[in-house]
Scaffold this motif. Structure first.
Motif, PDB file in Angstrom:
ATOM      1  N   ALA A   1       0.845  -1.191   0.000  1.00 14.96           N
ATOM      2  CA  ALA A   1       0.000   0.000   0.000  1.00 14.96           C
ATOM      3  C   ALA A   1       0.884   1.246   0.000  1.00 14.96           C
ATOM      4  O   ALA A   1       2.054   1.185   0.399  1.00 14.96           O
ATOM      5  N   PRO A   2       0.362   2.386  -0.440  1.00 20.46           N
ATOM      6  CA  PRO A   2       1.155   3.618  -0.407  1.00 20.46           C
ATOM      7  C   PRO A   2       1.695   3.887   1.001  1.00 20.46           C
ATOM      8  O   PRO A   2       0.966   3.798   1.986  1.00 20.46           O
ATOM      9  N   GLY A   3       2.995   4.191   1.057  1.00 23.17           N
ATOM     10  CA  GLY A   3       3.624   4.480   2.332  1.00 23.17           C
ATOM     11  C   GLY A   3       4.223   3.271   3.027  1.00 23.17           C
ATOM     12  O   GLY A   3       4.982   3.441   3.999  1.00 23.17           O
ATOM     13  N   GLN A   4       3.902   2.066   2.581  1.00 23.90           N
ATOM     14  CA  GLN A   4       4.465   0.876   3.204  1.00 23.90           C
ATOM     15  C   GLN A   4       5.855   0.588   2.647  1.00 23.90           C
ATOM     16  O   GLN A   4       6.120   0.810   1.450  1.00 23.90           O
ATOM     17  N   ALA A   5       6.719   0.065   3.496  1.00 26.96           N
ATOM     18  CA  ALA A   5       8.066  -0.300   3.056  1.00 26.96           C
ATOM     19  C   ALA A   5       8.013  -1.523   2.156  1.00 26.96           C
ATOM     20  O   ALA A   5       7.179  -2.416   2.342  1.00 26.96           O
ATOM     21  N   ARG A   6       8.918  -1.553   1.185  1.00 30.78           N
ATOM     22  CA  ARG A   6       8.976  -2.726   0.312  1.00 30.78           C
ATOM     23  C   ARG A   6       9.481  -3.948   1.067  1.00 30.78           C
ATOM     24  O   ARG A   6       9.043  -5.070   0.795  1.00 30.78           O
ATOM     25  N   ARG A   7      10.363  -3.732   2.008  1.00 37.25           N
ATOM     26  CA  ARG A   7      10.897  -4.834   2.818  1.00 37.25           C
ATOM     27  C   ARG A   7      11.033  -4.365   4.259  1.00 37.25           C
ATOM     28  O   ARG A   7      11.414  -3.219   4.509  1.00 37.25           O
ATOM     29  N   GLU A   8      10.701  -5.238   5.181  1.00 30.98           N
ATOM     30  CA  GLU A   8      10.924  -4.959   6.594  1.00 30.98           C
ATOM     31  C   GLU A   8      10.803  -6.260   7.372  1.00 30.98           C
ATOM     32  O   GLU A   8      10.430  -7.309   6.821  1.00 30.98           O
ATOM     33  N   HIS A   9      11.143  -6.205   8.653  1.00 33.11           N
ATOM     34  CA  HIS A   9      11.021  -7.347   9.552  1.00 33.11           C
ATOM     35  C   HIS A   9      10.132  -6.958  10.725  1.00 33.11           C
ATOM     36  O   HIS A   9      10.284  -5.870  11.291  1.00 33.11           O
ATOM     37  N   ARG A  10       9.197  -7.830  11.074  1.00 31.36           N
ATOM     38  CA  ARG A  10       8.344  -7.662  12.247  1.00 31.36           C
ATOM     39  C   ARG A  10       8.274  -8.991  12.981  1.00 31.36           C
ATOM     40  O   ARG A  10       7.963 -10.018  12.377  1.00 31.36           O
ATOM     41  N   ASP A  11       8.526  -8.963  14.256  1.00 34.05           N
ATOM     42  CA  ASP A  11       8.455 -10.173  15.090  1.00 34.05           C
ATOM     43  C   ASP A  11       9.257 -11.316  14.484  1.00 34.05           C
ATOM     44  O   ASP A  11       8.839 -12.477  14.529  1.00 34.05           O
ATOM     45  N   GLY A  12      10.402 -10.986  13.883  1.00 38.95           N
ATOM     46  CA  GLY A  12      11.256 -12.013  13.308  1.00 38.95           C
ATOM     47  C   GLY A  12      10.797 -12.532  11.958  1.00 38.95           C
ATOM     48  O   GLY A  12      11.372 -13.497  11.435  1.00 38.95           O
TER      49      GLY A  12
END
Length: 318
Positions: free
Chosen positions: A56-67
């Motif tokens: 979605a607009p504004g979301q990072a293309r890559r990231e880590h959450r809770d491993g």
């Protein structure tokens, strides 16, 4: 894979969870919570999980959450070919793929090695809903992909459905012949710190107990939120209002209908609420309403039941 007690040890196992949205997408709903719960469950047992989804607009293309690694690519429609292309480029990177079907699946078996297990996750059959959202030619294409094409692509792979009614619809309407395993939905126990104690509705400013009915869900066509308007009109004389919790593309239309009917004080569009606020609002309701045309197994009904609030719904699947 080894077992420690009753918990499987998935250390070294690489799993991709593909779903058209993630829980932080502005149009996310119960299917996204379900996919996220699966991802977290696998990760808690040691699996390396990659959640592949739309951006979605504004979301990072890559990231880590809770491993858990997130890969985001594509929009509402382009997410399907772009995720398929990403899986093709990483086709030997995973030991298994969970392919979540929201209307149509991602057809991941087409690009993965034949030896890679794919589990198709089905919430409910959309066949009659296509016409509510799309022009006739798109609806026909959607039914073709959901039925004959998906049935053939996944014929050698297992499928998880969330309820017996979903299995029945898959067999009857999609003529799904492959293995289907029923794993019913669940809801976490409510946080009683945010819910009223003793089952009493919350009081506002020390005043009278509010007389409200709640409606919780995504504001989309097949949820039919506009059906609450005649209910609100009849109950207004009794001092009972309706709180609508949720967001989605149908909100502007619903807001316009509320204004046109002169129900601005009786129907309150609360939008998205943090979990604690939603729990308190539903717990303080006399009833919870569900106007959906059909559900696999509505999470909002389970959550209301966990708070001791009965739901009035149509006699439809799910």
């Amino acid at each position: 894979m080894t077992r420690t007690g009753d918990a499987p040890d998935l250390g070294g196992t690489r799993v991709a969870v593909v779903n058209w949205r993630d829980p932080w997408h502005p149009d996310a709903g119960g299917a996204e919570r379900y996919a996220w719960a699966m991802a977290r469950g696998l990760a808690s047992h040691g699996a390396a999980v990659c959640f592949v989804t739309a951006r979605a607009p504004g979301q990072a293309r890559r990231e880590h959450r809770d491993g858990i690694e997130f890969v985001r690519t594509g929009g509402r429609f382009t997410v399907y070919p772009r995720v398929l292309g990403w899986l093709l480029a990483h086709r030997r990177s995973f030991h298994a793929v969970l392919d979540c079907q929201n209307g149509i699946p991602f057809f991941s078996p087409l690009v993965l090695p034949p030896s890679t297990p794919v589990l198709c996750v089905m919430h409910h059959v959309h066949s009659v809903q296509w016409d509510m959202h799309f022009p006739a030619w798109v609806a026909r294409a959607g039914r073709l992909l959901e039925g004959p094409v998906a049935r053939r692509v996944y014929r050698r792979h297992g499928c998880v459905a969330v309820s017996p009614s979903t299995v029945a619809a898959m067999r009857a309407r999609l003529r799904w012949a492959g293995d289907i395993y029923v794993i019913p939905n669940g809801a976490p126990a409510p946080d009683r710190r945010s819910a009223p104690s003793g089952g009493e509705p919350p009081r506002q400013g020390g005043g009278a107990v509010p007389q409200t009915i709640s409606w919780v869900g995504r504001l989309v066509a097949h949820k039919r939120p506009e059906l609450i308007l005649p209910v609100a009109e009849r109950l207004r004389a009794l001092g009972i209002g309706v709180d609508v919790v949720g967001r989605g593309p149908a909100r502007p239309s619903l807001a316009g209908q509320v204004r046109a009917a002169g129900l601005a004080g009786a129907v309150r569009l609360r939008g998205f609420l943090p979990e604690a606020e939603k729990t308190a609002l539903v717990a303080g309701s006399l009833l919870h309403l569900n106007t959906s045309q059909g559900e696999g197994w509505g999470l909002c009904v389970l959550e209301a039941a966990a708070l001791g609030v009965p739901t009035v719904a149509f006699d439809v699947a799910g």
